[in-house]
Motif scaffolding. Sequence first.
Motif, PDB file in Angstrom:
ATOM      1  N   ASN A   1       0.842  -1.360  -0.163  1.00 31.33           N
ATOM      2  CA  ASN A   1       0.011   0.007  -0.085  1.00 31.33           C
ATOM      3  C   ASN A   1       1.046   1.155   0.193  1.00 31.33           C
ATOM      4  OD1 ASN A   1      -2.165  -1.646   0.148  1.00 31.33           O
ATOM      5  ND2 ASN A   1      -2.223  -1.589   2.354  1.00 31.33           N
ATOM      6  N   GLU A   2       2.202   1.450   0.785  1.00 29.03           N
ATOM      7  CA  GLU A   2       2.980   2.444   0.757  1.00 29.03           C
ATOM      8  C   GLU A   2       3.398   2.791  -0.692  1.00 29.03           C
ATOM      9  OE1 GLU A   2       3.442  -0.178   2.623  1.00 29.03           O
ATOM     10  OE2 GLU A   2       2.958   0.260   4.599  1.00 29.03           O
ATOM     11  N   LYS A   3       3.939   3.917  -1.035  1.00 29.43           N
ATOM     12  CA  LYS A   3       4.845   4.143  -2.031  1.00 29.43           C
ATOM     13  C   LYS A   3       6.287   3.917  -1.759  1.00 29.43           C
ATOM     14  CE  LYS A   3       2.011   7.916  -3.656  1.00 29.43           C
ATOM     15  NZ  LYS A   3       2.030   9.323  -4.029  1.00 29.43           N
ATOM     16  N   VAL A   4       6.724   3.088  -2.463  1.00 30.03           N
ATOM     17  CA  VAL A   4       8.128   2.497  -2.222  1.00 30.03           C
ATOM     18  C   VAL A   4       9.015   2.546  -3.424  1.00 30.03           C
ATOM     19  CG1 VAL A   4       9.909   0.481  -1.417  1.00 30.03           C
ATOM     20  CG2 VAL A   4       7.529   0.881  -0.183  1.00 30.03           C
ATOM     21  N   TYR A   5      10.281   3.233  -3.342  1.00 30.41           N
ATOM     22  CA  TYR A   5      10.875   3.592  -4.595  1.00 30.41           C
ATOM     23  C   TYR A   5      12.333   2.934  -4.262  1.00 30.41           C
ATOM     24  CZ  TYR A   5       7.510   7.357  -5.313  1.00 30.41           C
ATOM     25  OH  TYR A   5       6.116   7.981  -5.682  1.00 30.41           O
ATOM     26  N   VAL A   6      12.750   2.093  -5.181  1.00 33.66           N
ATOM     27  CA  VAL A   6      14.118   1.579  -5.129  1.00 33.66           C
ATOM     28  C   VAL A   6      14.877   1.865  -6.514  1.00 33.66           C
ATOM     29  CG1 VAL A   6      13.439  -0.570  -3.836  1.00 33.66           C
ATOM     30  CG2 VAL A   6      13.266  -0.764  -6.505  1.00 33.66           C
TER      31      VAL A   6
ATOM     32  N   ASN B   1      18.340   7.878 -14.743  1.00 31.46           N
ATOM     33  CA  ASN B   1      18.170   8.826 -13.476  1.00 31.46           C
ATOM     34  C   ASN B   1      16.655   8.508 -12.808  1.00 31.46           C
ATOM     35  OD1 ASN B   1      20.582  10.119 -13.565  1.00 31.46           O
ATOM     36  ND2 ASN B   1      19.752  11.700 -14.780  1.00 31.46           N
ATOM     37  N   HIS B   2      15.961   7.500 -13.424  1.00 33.57           N
ATOM     38  CA  HIS B   2      14.698   7.151 -13.039  1.00 33.57           C
ATOM     39  C   HIS B   2      14.996   6.072 -11.905  1.00 33.57           C
ATOM     40  CE1 HIS B   2      12.894   9.564 -16.003  1.00 33.57           C
ATOM     41  NE2 HIS B   2      11.610   9.084 -15.920  1.00 33.57           N
ATOM     42  N   VAL B   3      13.762   5.719 -11.104  1.00 32.15           N
ATOM     43  CA  VAL B   3      13.674   4.826 -10.041  1.00 32.15           C
ATOM     44  C   VAL B   3      12.489   4.010 -10.400  1.00 32.15           C
ATOM     45  CG1 VAL B   3      15.089   6.033  -8.403  1.00 32.15           C
ATOM     46  CG2 VAL B   3      12.608   6.314  -8.432  1.00 32.15           C
ATOM     47  N   PHE B   4      12.606   2.916  -9.662  1.00 34.83           N
ATOM     48  CA  PHE B   4      11.215   1.815  -9.765  1.00 34.83           C
ATOM     49  C   PHE B   4      10.410   2.092  -8.685  1.00 34.83           C
ATOM     50  CE2 PHE B   4      14.337  -1.114 -12.041  1.00 34.83           C
ATOM     51  CZ  PHE B   4      13.593  -1.182 -13.234  1.00 34.83           C
ATOM     52  N   LYS B   5       9.146   2.235  -8.787  1.00 35.95           N
ATOM     53  CA  LYS B   5       8.202   2.382  -7.808  1.00 35.95           C
ATOM     54  C   LYS B   5       7.634   1.060  -7.909  1.00 35.95           C
ATOM     55  CE  LYS B   5       3.778   4.484  -6.501  1.00 35.95           C
ATOM     56  NZ  LYS B   5       2.430   4.583  -7.120  1.00 35.95           N
ATOM     57  N   LEU B   6       7.592   0.593  -6.644  1.00 35.61           N
ATOM     58  CA  LEU B   6       7.168  -0.919  -6.596  1.00 35.61           C
ATOM     59  C   LEU B   6       5.627  -1.041  -6.467  1.00 35.61           C
ATOM     60  CD1 LEU B   6       9.901  -2.274  -3.944  1.00 35.61           C
ATOM     61  CD2 LEU B   6       9.546  -2.407  -6.513  1.00 35.61           C
ATOM     62  N   LYS B   7       5.134  -1.806  -7.017  1.00 36.45           N
ATOM     63  CA  LYS B   7       3.621  -2.131  -7.007  1.00 36.45           C
ATOM     64  C   LYS B   7       3.552  -3.615  -5.942  1.00 36.45           C
ATOM     65  CE  LYS B   7       2.602  -1.025 -11.471  1.00 36.45           C
ATOM     66  NZ  LYS B   7       2.476  -1.566 -13.067  1.00 36.45           N
ATOM     67  N   LYS B   8       4.498  -4.414  -5.895  1.00 40.25           N
ATOM     68  CA  LYS B   8       4.418  -5.552  -5.203  1.00 40.25           C
ATOM     69  C   LYS B   8       5.668  -5.584  -4.336  1.00 40.25           C
ATOM     70  CE  LYS B   8       1.996  -8.518  -8.519  1.00 40.25           C
ATOM     71  NZ  LYS B   8       2.194  -9.716  -9.601  1.00 40.25           N
ATOM     72  N   THR B   9       5.619  -6.521  -3.317  1.00 38.35           N
ATOM     73  CA  THR B   9       6.776  -6.608  -2.580  1.00 38.35           C
ATOM     74  C   THR B   9       8.069  -7.208  -2.991  1.00 38.35           C
ATOM     75  OG1 THR B   9       5.994  -8.761  -1.622  1.00 38.35           O
ATOM     76  CG2 THR B   9       5.490  -6.642  -0.402  1.00 38.35           C
ATOM     77  N   ARG B  10       8.942  -6.828  -2.323  1.00 38.67           N
ATOM     78  CA  ARG B  10      10.520  -7.408  -2.929  1.00 38.67           C
ATOM     79  C   ARG B  10      11.164  -7.971  -1.583  1.00 38.67           C
ATOM     80  NH1 ARG B  10      13.147  -7.556  -7.134  1.00 38.67           N
ATOM     81  NH2 ARG B  10      11.757  -6.212  -8.279  1.00 38.67           N
ATOM     82  N   TYR B  11      11.905  -8.994  -1.715  1.00 42.27           N
ATOM     83  CA  TYR B  11      12.746  -9.294  -0.809  1.00 42.27           C
ATOM     84  C   TYR B  11      13.532  -8.506  -0.103  1.00 42.27           C
ATOM     85  CZ  TYR B  11      11.496 -14.072  -1.854  1.00 42.27           C
ATOM     86  OH  TYR B  11      10.858 -15.360  -2.075  1.00 42.27           O
ATOM     87  N   GLY B  12      13.750  -8.277   1.204  1.00 39.59           N
ATOM     88  CA  GLY B  12      14.635  -7.271   1.911  1.00 39.59           C
ATOM     89  C   GLY B  12      13.695  -5.916   2.510  1.00 39.59           C
ATOM     90  N   LEU B  13      12.525  -5.890   1.854  1.00 40.32           N
ATOM     91  CA  LEU B  13      11.613  -4.832   2.251  1.00 40.32           C
ATOM     92  C   LEU B  13      11.033  -5.021   3.533  1.00 40.32           C
ATOM     93  CD1 LEU B  13       9.460  -3.507  -0.718  1.00 40.32           C
ATOM     94  CD2 LEU B  13      11.141  -2.481   0.566  1.00 40.32           C
ATOM     95  N   LYS B  14      11.172  -4.051   4.458  1.00 45.86           N
ATOM     96  CA  LYS B  14      10.587  -4.310   5.811  1.00 45.86           C
ATOM     97  C   LYS B  14       8.961  -4.637   5.809  1.00 45.86           C
ATOM     98  CE  LYS B  14      14.084  -2.855   8.199  1.00 45.86           C
ATOM     99  NZ  LYS B  14      14.977  -3.602   9.163  1.00 45.86           N
TER     100      LYS B  14
END
Length: 147
Positions: free
Chosen positions: A107-112, A125-138
């Motif tokens: 649900n949160e906005k997470v950028y990697v 210079n762009h980043v990824f905005k995650l829609k789904k979880t990724r290993y390592g995320l809190k």
Amino acid sequence: MIAMQEELNQSERSEECELVPRPSNQSVIGTRWVFRNKMDENGIFIRNKARLVAQSFNQEEGIDYEETFAPIARLEAIRMLLAFACFEDFVLYQMNVKNAFLNSFINEKVYVEQPSGFQSFNFPNHVFKLKKTRYGLKQAPKACYKD
């Protein structure tokens, strides 16, 4: 290199993230590659495996995420389930979900960051905005358990 490209292709097929301009008011989490050699039951090398994980050690509680969660089954709960299943003649199945963390929406906005060596040619210079979880995320265990 092939294993890393396969991981990125799988991420694209499952629509885990989208490439967006770098946000100015939100922190961006780094990424790193984790490598593993897959072996068969005889210990003979089969193939290389690469996984792109988030470097969540720089995430701050209250800023990047609200709370963490660790779904752990206690041994007493497992014993109780097995005893009840035997008593009621239930059939139980064991299931190992290898990509459970990667199928849950967040649900949160997470950028990697884009992985090193695999930056977009048109948008470096762009980043990824995650829609789904990724290993390592809190947030990954909580999102996985919620689904």
